[in-house]
Motif scaffolding. Structure first.
Motif, short mmCIF file in Angstrom:
data_model
loop_
_atom_site.label_atom_id
_atom_site.label_comp_id
_atom_site.label_asym_id
_atom_site.label_seq_id
_atom_site.Cartn_x
_atom_site.Cartn_y
_atom_site.Cartn_z
N THR A 121 0.82 -1.21 0.00
CA THR A 121 0.00 0.00 0.00
C THR A 121 0.85 1.25 0.00
O THR A 121 0.37 2.34 0.25
N HIS A 122 2.14 1.12 -0.29
CA HIS A 122 3.04 2.27 -0.28
C HIS A 122 2.60 3.29 -1.33
O HIS A 122 2.53 3.00 -2.50
N MET A 123 2.30 4.52 -0.90
CA MET A 123 1.76 5.51 -1.81
C MET A 123 2.77 6.56 -2.20
O MET A 123 2.75 7.09 -3.30
N GLY A 124 3.66 6.91 -1.27
CA GLY A 124 4.69 7.89 -1.58
C GLY A 124 4.14 9.16 -2.18
O GLY A 124 3.22 9.78 -1.65
N GLU A 125 4.71 9.56 -3.33
CA GLU A 125 4.33 10.81 -3.98
C GLU A 125 2.93 10.76 -4.57
O GLU A 125 2.39 11.78 -5.00
N TYR A 126 2.29 9.59 -4.61
CA TYR A 126 0.99 9.47 -5.24
C TYR A 126 -0.17 9.62 -4.25
O TYR A 126 -1.33 9.49 -4.63
N THR A 127 0.13 9.88 -3.00
CA THR A 127 -0.88 9.87 -1.94
C THR A 127 -2.09 10.74 -2.26
O THR A 127 -3.22 10.35 -2.02
N CYS A 128 -1.85 11.93 -2.79
CA CYS A 128 -2.93 12.89 -2.97
C CYS A 128 -3.62 12.77 -4.33
O CYS A 128 -4.47 13.60 -4.65
N ASN A 129 -3.26 11.78 -5.11
CA ASN A 129 -3.86 11.64 -6.44
C ASN A 129 -5.13 10.79 -6.33
O ASN A 129 -5.06 9.61 -6.01
N PRO A 130 -6.30 11.38 -6.59
CA PRO A 130 -7.55 10.64 -6.41
C PRO A 130 -7.75 9.49 -7.40
O PRO A 130 -8.62 8.64 -7.19
N SER A 131 -6.95 9.47 -8.46
CA SER A 131 -7.10 8.41 -9.46
C SER A 131 -6.21 7.21 -9.19
O SER A 131 -6.15 6.28 -9.98
N ILE A 132 -5.48 7.24 -8.05
CA ILE A 132 -4.58 6.15 -7.69
C ILE A 132 -5.04 5.52 -6.38
O ILE A 132 -5.33 6.22 -5.41
N SER A 133 -5.10 4.19 -6.36
CA SER A 133 -5.54 3.50 -5.14
C SER A 133 -4.40 2.85 -4.38
O SER A 133 -4.42 2.77 -3.16
N SER A 134 -3.36 2.35 -5.08
CA SER A 134 -2.24 1.73 -4.37
C SER A 134 -1.03 1.63 -5.28
O SER A 134 -1.12 1.77 -6.50
N THR A 135 0.12 1.38 -4.64
CA THR A 135 1.38 1.26 -5.35
C THR A 135 2.24 0.21 -4.67
O THR A 135 2.25 0.11 -3.45
N ILE A 136 2.94 -0.58 -5.46
CA ILE A 136 3.92 -1.50 -4.88
C ILE A 136 5.28 -1.19 -5.50
O ILE A 136 5.39 -0.92 -6.70
N CYS A 137 6.30 -1.19 -4.66
CA CYS A 137 7.67 -0.89 -5.11
C CYS A 137 8.44 -2.19 -5.24
O CYS A 137 8.51 -2.98 -4.30
N LEU A 138 9.03 -2.41 -6.40
CA LEU A 138 9.81 -3.61 -6.66
C LEU A 138 11.25 -3.23 -6.99
O LEU A 138 11.52 -2.13 -7.45
N LYS A 139 12.16 -4.17 -6.74
CA LYS A 139 13.58 -3.87 -6.94
C LYS A 139 14.31 -5.13 -7.36
O LYS A 139 13.96 -6.24 -6.97
N LYS A 140 15.35 -4.94 -8.20
CA LYS A 140 16.25 -6.06 -8.49
C LYS A 140 17.60 -5.52 -8.93
O LYS A 140 17.72 -4.38 -9.38
#
Length: 205
Positions: A127-146
């Protein structure tokens, strides 16, 4: 006679022509249009290789899910001079925006097919939202790394809110026109070309 020179030479020339100037060039003939398209598809594959092992398969995934790439990677594609891939400070993240029903399939694809893992620096990866927190068109974000041969690579997979029918909808709510650009599997959109190509932007207060 640009449509007669070897394609490799043409591609090299295109790299020195501003993106904004290649559109009129491609309109001169069908042959030039096909050549310009070939060059930009090759450039897209080159960009994607910094993040995925199978650029063709990843483009198929973008295409089948109507997902898009935005953020610094899209901006760097429009203006390659903005990043130096040999530098540790180059673009190292990919922002993928998905419609709600395609969010989980895209995440699973990146985990199983491309070897990404949840980024441990995200305290709540699901549920990491970061910079997208205030965007009403975004519900969730997942951060991936490799880790790749190019260094650490990060991917933010962004889920659009329920009811959003186009993956680019959240981009229209971004804070700056500089990042209102996106790539699909087969196209690029620059919403404010005059500003972007002159390296200017309008900031939303």
């Amino acid at each position: 006679h640009l449509d007669r020179i070897p394609l490799e030479v043409f591609h090299h020339i295109i790299k020195f022509i501003p993106f904004s100037k290649t559109l009129p060039l491609s309109a001169l003939s069908q042959s030039l249009r096909a050549r310009v398209k070939f060059c930009y598809e090759a450039d897209l594959e080159s960009l994607l290789r910094h993040f995925v092992e199978q650029p063709g398969a990843f483009r198929d995934k973008l295409r089948s899910t109507n997902s898009i790439i935005t953020g610094s990677a899209a901006l760097a594609f429009v203006d390659p001079s903005l990043t130096d891939w040999s530098s540790p400070h180059c673009v190292n993240d990919l922002d993928i925006f998905c419609l709600e029903r395609y969010f989980i399939p895209m995440v699973i694809y990146l985990l199983t097919e491309e070897g990404y893992e949840p980024d441990p620096h995200c305290t709540q990866p699901n549920t990491h939202m970061g910079e997208y927190t205030c965007n009403p068109s975004i519900s969730s974000t997942i951060c991936l790394k490799k880790k790749t041969k190019y260094g650490d690579r990060l991917v933010d997979v962004v889920q659009c809110s329920d009811g959003v029918t186009s993956a680019f909808r959240p981009i229209t709510c971004f804070h700056s026109t500089a990042v209102m650009n996106w790539l699909t599997a087969d196209s690029i959109t620059v919403t404010y070309p005059a500003l972007t190509f002159s390296r200017k932007s309008i900031i939303h207060p």
